[in-house]
Design a protein around this motif. Sequence first.
Motif, PDB file in Angstrom:
ATOM      1  N   UNK A 769       0.806  -1.209   0.021  1.00  0.00           N
ATOM      2  CA  UNK A 769       0.006   0.027   0.222  1.00  0.00           C
ATOM      3  C   UNK A 769       0.769   1.280  -0.044  1.00  0.00           C
ATOM      4  N   UNK A 770       2.142   1.284   0.328  1.00  0.00           N
ATOM      5  CA  UNK A 770       3.054   2.277   0.327  1.00  0.00           C
ATOM      6  C   UNK A 770       3.150   2.791  -1.049  1.00  0.00           C
ATOM      7  N   UNK A 771       2.752   2.126  -1.846  1.00  0.00           N
ATOM      8  CA  UNK A 771       2.989   2.703  -3.355  1.00  0.00           C
ATOM      9  C   UNK A 771       1.646   3.707  -3.593  1.00  0.00           C
ATOM     10  N   UNK A 772       0.743   3.626  -2.884  1.00  0.00           N
ATOM     11  CA  UNK A 772      -0.284   4.121  -2.796  1.00  0.00           C
ATOM     12  C   UNK A 772      -1.741   3.272  -3.526  1.00  0.00           C
ATOM     13  N   UNK A 773      -1.326   2.062  -3.912  1.00  0.00           N
ATOM     14  CA  UNK A 773      -2.440   1.365  -4.508  1.00  0.00           C
ATOM     15  C   UNK A 773      -2.196  -0.114  -3.973  1.00  0.00           C
ATOM     16  N   UNK A 774      -3.067  -1.003  -3.927  1.00  0.00           N
ATOM     17  CA  UNK A 774      -2.954  -2.347  -3.471  1.00  0.00           C
ATOM     18  C   UNK A 774      -2.869  -3.379  -4.571  1.00  0.00           C
ATOM     19  N   UNK A 775      -3.172  -3.153  -5.880  1.00  0.00           N
ATOM     20  CA  UNK A 775      -3.125  -4.005  -7.065  1.00  0.00           C
ATOM     21  C   UNK A 775      -3.179  -3.391  -8.336  1.00  0.00           C
ATOM     22  N   UNK A 776      -2.506  -3.867  -9.119  1.00  0.00           N
ATOM     23  CA  UNK A 776      -2.691  -3.705 -10.586  1.00  0.00           C
ATOM     24  C   UNK A 776      -2.436  -4.961 -11.233  1.00  0.00           C
ATOM     25  N   UNK A 777      -2.812  -4.788 -12.719  1.00  0.00           N
ATOM     26  CA  UNK A 777      -2.827  -5.897 -13.450  1.00  0.00           C
ATOM     27  C   UNK A 777      -1.535  -5.948 -14.571  1.00  0.00           C
ATOM     28  N   UNK A 778      -0.809  -6.679 -14.439  1.00  0.00           N
ATOM     29  CA  UNK A 778       0.391  -6.559 -15.521  1.00  0.00           C
ATOM     30  C   UNK A 778       0.674  -8.042 -16.406  1.00  0.00           C
ATOM     31  N   UNK A 779       1.345  -7.958 -17.161  1.00  0.00           N
ATOM     32  CA  UNK A 779       1.873  -9.200 -17.865  1.00  0.00           C
ATOM     33  C   UNK A 779       3.133  -9.744 -17.419  1.00  0.00           C
ATOM     34  N   UNK A 780       3.163 -10.699 -16.690  1.00  0.00           N
ATOM     35  CA  UNK A 780       4.276 -11.169 -16.090  1.00  0.00           C
ATOM     36  C   UNK A 780       4.124 -12.326 -15.358  1.00  0.00           C
ATOM     37  N   UNK A 781       5.305 -13.131 -15.103  1.00  0.00           N
ATOM     38  CA  UNK A 781       5.100 -14.531 -14.468  1.00  0.00           C
ATOM     39  C   UNK A 781       4.796 -15.751 -15.425  1.00  0.00           C
ATOM     40  N   UNK A 782       5.141 -16.676 -14.882  1.00  0.00           N
ATOM     41  CA  UNK A 782       4.779 -17.877 -15.844  1.00  0.00           C
ATOM     42  C   UNK A 782       4.476 -18.901 -14.804  1.00  0.00           C
ATOM     43  N   UNK A 783       3.819 -19.999 -15.550  1.00  0.00           N
ATOM     44  CA  UNK A 783       3.395 -21.172 -14.643  1.00  0.00           C
ATOM     45  C   UNK A 783       3.559 -22.333 -15.596  1.00  0.00           C
ATOM     46  N   UNK A 784       4.392 -23.426 -15.156  1.00  0.00           N
ATOM     47  CA  UNK A 784       4.415 -24.390 -15.984  1.00  0.00           C
ATOM     48  C   UNK A 784       3.379 -25.570 -15.419  1.00  0.00           C
ATOM     49  N   UNK A 785       2.955 -26.400 -16.057  1.00  0.00           N
ATOM     50  CA  UNK A 785       2.322 -27.686 -15.623  1.00  0.00           C
ATOM     51  C   UNK A 785       2.914 -28.856 -16.332  1.00  0.00           C
ATOM     52  N   UNK A 786       3.166 -29.789 -15.952  1.00  0.00           N
ATOM     53  CA  UNK A 786       3.671 -30.878 -16.652  1.00  0.00           C
ATOM     54  C   UNK A 786       3.115 -32.177 -16.094  1.00  0.00           C
ATOM     55  N   UNK A 787       2.471 -33.102 -16.850  1.00  0.00           N
ATOM     56  CA  UNK A 787       1.803 -34.203 -16.212  1.00  0.00           C
ATOM     57  C   UNK A 787       1.775 -35.291 -17.142  1.00  0.00           C
ATOM     58  N   UNK A 788       1.151 -36.374 -16.240  1.00  0.00           N
ATOM     59  CA  UNK A 788       0.891 -37.651 -17.054  1.00  0.00           C
ATOM     60  C   UNK A 788      -0.474 -38.062 -16.814  1.00  0.00           C
ATOM     61  N   UNK A 789      -1.251 -38.403 -17.818  1.00  0.00           N
ATOM     62  CA  UNK A 789      -2.747 -38.942 -17.653  1.00  0.00           C
ATOM     63  C   UNK A 789      -2.560 -40.207 -18.035  1.00  0.00           C
ATOM     64  N   UNK A 790      -2.936 -41.285 -17.587  1.00  0.00           N
ATOM     65  CA  UNK A 790      -3.021 -42.668 -18.248  1.00  0.00           C
ATOM     66  C   UNK A 790      -4.367 -43.434 -17.911  1.00  0.00           C
ATOM     67  N   UNK A 791      -4.888 -43.990 -18.918  1.00  0.00           N
ATOM     68  CA  UNK A 791      -6.106 -44.991 -18.466  1.00  0.00           C
ATOM     69  C   UNK A 791      -5.713 -46.377 -19.076  1.00  0.00           C
ATOM     70  N   UNK A 792      -5.825 -47.303 -18.062  1.00  0.00           N
ATOM     71  CA  UNK A 792      -5.370 -48.787 -18.369  1.00  0.00           C
ATOM     72  C   UNK A 792      -6.531 -49.587 -18.077  1.00  0.00           C
ATOM     73  N   UNK A 793      -6.764 -50.205 -19.213  1.00  0.00           N
ATOM     74  CA  UNK A 793      -8.012 -51.274 -19.021  1.00  0.00           C
ATOM     75  C   UNK A 793      -7.557 -52.652 -19.211  1.00  0.00           C
TER      76      UNK A 793
END
Lengths: 1061, 561
Positions: A769-793
């Motif tokens: 808040x010392x910036x004068x505001x509490x939130x802003x929307x920006x383009x930044x950061x990344x999230x990786x998701x890696x995974x495995x899905x398996x169906x075995x019958x």
Amino acid sequence: MRKLLTCLAGMALLCLSALSQTTEISGKISDDKGNPGGGASIQEKNSKRGTTSDANGLFKISTKPGTTLIISSVGYDKQQVAASKGGTMAIVLTTSNTALSEVVVTALGIKREKKALGYAVTTVANKDIELRSEGDIGRVLNGKVAGLSVLNTSGISGSGTNISIRGISTITGGASTPLFIVDNVPFDASNNGGDNFQYGGGTSSSSRFLDLDPNNIESVSVLKGLSAATLYGEAGRNGVILITTKNGSGRKPAKKLEITGSQSVFANKVANLPDYQNNYGGGFDLVPSAAFSNWGPHFTNPPAQVAYSPSLQNAYPDLYGAGKTQDYKAYNSVPKFFRTGVVSTSSINVAAAGANTTFNANYTYMNDQGFTPNNRVFKNNFGMGGTAKLSNNFTLNAVLNFAMTDFQTPIVGANGGGGGPDVSSVFGFLMFTPRSVNLMGLPYENPVTHSSVYYRGGNDIENPRWTANNALSGDLTYRTYGTFGLKYDIMKGLSLTYRFGLDIYSERQSLTVNKGGISGGSGYVNGLYRTTNSFSQLLNHTLVANYVTSFAKDFSLNVDAGVELRNTNYNQNGLKSTQQIVYGLFDHSNFISHDILSEGGTDLDRKNSRTTDGVFAQASVGYKEFAYLTFNGRNDWVSTLEKNHRTLFYPGISASFVPTSMFEALKASRAINYLKLRIGYSTSAHFPDPYNTRASLALATNVFVDRNGNVVNIGAIPNRVPNPDLKPELEKETEAGIEGAFFDRRLTLDLSAYYRTASNQILDRNLDASTGSTVTTINAGAVDNKGIEAALGYKFVSNKNWTWQVDLIYSLNKNKVHDMPDDIKQIQTGGYSGGVGTYAINGQPLNILQGSYVQKDPKTGLGIVDANGYFLGSSGIGIIGDPNPLYKVTGINTVSYKSISFRMQWDYSRGGMMFSNTVRTLLSRGLTKDTDFDRKLPFTIPNTVKQDGTPNNIQQSVDNIYFNAYGFGPNSVTLWDATVIRLREISLAYALPQAWLKKTPFGSVSLSFSANNLWYLAPNFPKYTRFDPESNSLGVGNARGIDLFAGPSSRRMGASLKIQF
Amino acid sequence: MKIITILAATAILLLGACNKLNDNLDQQLNNPNAPTPAAADVDLYLGNLELNFIGFFQGNSDVTEPMMRMQTMFGPTYFNAYSASSYDGIWNTAYTGIFKTANTMIPLAVAKGQYIHSGIAKVLKAYTMITLVDMFGDVPYTEASQGVANTNPKVDKGRLVYDSALALLDAGIADFAKTSTVGPANDLYYAGSKTKWTTLAKTIKLKAYVQTRLVDQANVTSKISALLTENDLINTAAQDFVFNYSTKNQAPDSRNGHYVGNYGTDAGAGDYLGNQYMWALTQEKGLTDPRTRYYIYRQVDDVTTDPRVADQTTRQFALACYYRPSPYPAGTPYCLVGTGYWGRDHGNNEGTGPDNLLKSTWGLYPAAGEFDANQNKSVGQGAGRAVGAKGAGITPIWLSSFTYFLKAEAALMLGTTGDPLALTLSGIGESFNKVKGFNTVVGYTLPTTDTNFLITPYKQQKYLDKVTSLYNAAATNDAKLNVIIKEYYLSAWGNGVEPYNNYRRTGKPDNLQRTLLPNEGSFIRSFFYPTVYVDFNKNAVQKTVTSVQVFWDTNPADFIH
């Protein structure tokens, strides 16, 4: 060049030779049930020449008699017949059972052979969806699809449900609920909880896919990756749940008219109450009292007399007045508070078909009573749809569904487990009711004033029974959704389809709290009535051209191109009234004060709209039925971004290869019946919510009224900094997979691995808040998701009478936040600021839990206690655990003998940490058998050291330790591993033999018994708290791992009868 | 041919539609739920600023009153008295509610010649800066308030923030001296009186100078002398800097927060008052402070005989400490003061008993609760919600009495003009008058005319005589200072901020009750930084101990508890 010339010359020769001796051959194609087989392809072998059958299955082709014709139609076995002259050839198609020609519905309703797809699609058939005890399609799908994660907010009937596919890719982009497509048009599946989790954001409001009727579903396809969903644009980036209703399926019944009726009845019971101890009652330090805590004396050592509380004495002077006493014993109040709800579903479906038309209508009524008093859902679903093939090459289809969903529950707000809940909450004071409190045997309200009366001396907490009867929230939704489609076959192989989709609902949410309560402050106790009426509108226009052809000799080409215009509008009006005059009446005129802000301070009047316009294309090239390459791409223009950033193009490519169709050696193999390899790379977009790019003024009226009656209105610069440079976000995904059938198709396998990156996220960035505001929307950061899905019958047994099949479905997902800019310390994604909450931190899994923690001795690594023998907490917060499960496995065992089948579904979820206020409070207040020890002995927190590093030898009374360590200790103390194993579903179905029905009007009769959530074990939680970690107090969103008295889960069992005429 | 026609028609339709679609997208960019910033109005900003300011002050008072045993600190140690998130509201209000609003409205007001508006903004901002330093020590200032241009502001030394605040006060005083076009439409503090605002600004300067006397004695002495010579200070109740609440109880609830929390529901009193404070009022001097009946409302006159808590089981639970021996040395209050002043001891973190209809609570002054005339009645259960003066109380931010106590301290410790004792007695007189006349101010008829309960000239004089004898009996300046600050403490009911400052500056009152547990750790010499700052600012470093001292506190470590 020379090769090409040769080829062309060869083809010309062939044509000439064919032309020389042709005659017109006519034929009629029908399926194995006698229906006309329209749209089948009739091709001369070794020639380019061919035609397709019309809607009546008729075709004509000029060819030489005796020429081999190849007849192929999607979903049927390919067959070769010799052209015969004279009369009409009758060709009967046989439905293909093999994986080779399995047809699945893909994006935009395009049916494709599964072998041509370069991505994973899982289909769930209606037999696994209908006649279930849950009316929520999200919960019905739990465990049935690899990579699909379902998390209930609570066991309250009608409460919100979290669904996500392949992990969560967005840090602050809201719930990752997949796109719901019903009968090829979008369906709003959001949760309009409005207020934040503390007010029961997801627990006390439904996810709007509750409006779907599982009994009206023909099939569900789950498109998991971006490759599969790109054509849907950004809305499909979280995956797509593609639902075909019976009304929209265009399915032809076996008879001209088919009527199906079904009736289910289930008992709905509370599944997981703690194992309370029966030796000690309410009090502290073995001294009896009307404490919240249960650290009073042993029941064998009762106090001389226990008077009724002052509030009870005042309310009922004759019955409970001065001098009257009650027994000091275990009343076992909590289990008696709950009831057995009845869940009843009645459904009727009518299907009819003419030569060129189909018609289906469906009505379902569901009455779902929760196990909590006054929790219930009524659902009325009515729908009808039909298709007509017109003789002028037009095909028409239309579906219209109407749903009325009426949900009501006692308020379930977040609760700290301490003195008072943040808001009125039915589970808040219930779960830790002291053993010696007779909750069910005594009145809960004053007969004159209707105000709450309870055991505490100061009457300072609300009786849970009063809450259940007087503080309710609910929503009533009227919803109309449907589609109108028109297809025009322009010429062979080329068709144009226009589709209009409509999804309109009005939702009336209300909160009704009678005066006379205790919880929630003055805004609640004088009576509260909040109503919001919202109107949501989703309109969608799609125009798609489809072109199918083949070229060269062995190549096929399939092109889809189109435009989509999509507009959503949400408009909400609301009013909050306080100070009820007449008890029991909820009408705004019965209240003195009126306000336009909710209890949480959000504006009850709001509106937003957004438009996405897109153009898209997909081209698929096939070679000899064993190699396929697909390119796709879409370009969107969106209304939530400024002009210069509003457009984004996102392409994809995928390939599939079927060795079993390529190598002759494999074609005849019994070990490898079918094998397909696929790989794809695709992208998708994410656009921000509306109104993040332009500045506005925050205006608030009637904020304060001074002594002279002057009303103060205020203007403020909003704490959100607008960002005109905000850009769309591009998500990328690579996926590869293997599908196969082995050993005479006993073993089937569908395995996928994926790696998804969402970088330069549209990120709601917390600001100091010392910036004068509490939130802003920006383009930044990344999230990786890696995974495995398996169906075995594996089919262990398959013979005339017996089948025994076991299916294993496995999902593993790991995610990681990275590339967060240096100036961002962390982003909060859920929970309490400064308390236990979920965060995005560089290098950590998304939504990692942070909270206060026990300070550790650097030498021994043991926890430190302070000078009084209690845990020494941290001054700030730190990482305390990762709430994301390591993996999930579902095992489904199906055994059938003749027409009896038995099905059992086990779910196992491994890992993931959970902070639980319920467990924390049960322990700190001495309620469960976990604390059924000799309470006279002093206690020292084991495995700890004092601040000087020497072993902790500070003794305190055991209740002081439990109270301070668990109840008021650092957050890390009350964090447990949420591993859970569960018997999710068990069912026994019996279909009456056809022979028995021959002389009856019935086509089929089946009876099934089933149960849901019959047993579970979360072994790492304190044993007797019997906590079910499958709940989420943070409501419908991306954050997980925090329980704030969300309430117990539900267990359902009952029977269903289905009769077909 | 058919295909070409269809394709061409489609293409034309699409192209034609494209322009229209793009316009349609543009139209959805403005937020329909809120006006554009151009709609801003200086008076709307002023309303926001003044309300945020009282929120800020009250937030500070709520955490400092328990430090000073005016309310109860649960503790049980200083380290876990509060979680860092307890201060989030203070921080957010200061920077987004006060600084941002002031920074936005000052240029707007100046451009329109609305100098009273701009002056008010400067004074309130300066007070906030000083108080942030008093609470947390070094805080962001020069790098703060720059929005996304600086997302991780670094702290400035407390000294620098103080100096900036003093300069800002002078700028505010200069604004008030100018001719203003239009005054505020609704100034909640001084009804737009620039004279009173000027007086306040100068009084805040006095407060800041006295506060920094340990680190800057020579300099502040001359500055204090100059202020005393001019004497444009808050010397009368009419100049008091208070926030006035009203009786409006819903939509919006405009009542004093202490009233809402203790009288607002049938559940009774939520707060625990400090036994120490009630003891100082009723027993410490050997006579009862005449303000006691105005300050404190007892729900039970005599715990030992009242049927509501007569039987041992009930009393044992509601007032568990009653049956335990005092861990304190003799002469320290414990558990219950007299027979009806039912509060709680410092650092008692036991579960709360069912005592909200029994324990003592806020009285008529300043929360506008009930006057204690031995009603012997609970505030809740039908009796509550509209009891007493219905919440139309005040928050005493700066009273004329405070000015006199500061003058007395300066005279005693710095040798500035005036007789310390006379100034102290004037301060007490101001306080008595404020409290005595309070029922008239809030439009409340006292439930009694019995002089046993009221402040009378006789009782007032007896009290002044007692303080005089205590002062005269004090051998050292330090002991005399203890008398002055004790009286300041007793006049500051409803304001924890100034007693907390005084305690760290002077170590007085010197006999405050220690915590119930013997190992309380270091007294909170400055608060932990708020969570919202530590968690979202890369340059923030959280304190790990409670003993970090602010720049004007050069007293030894652990000289207070």
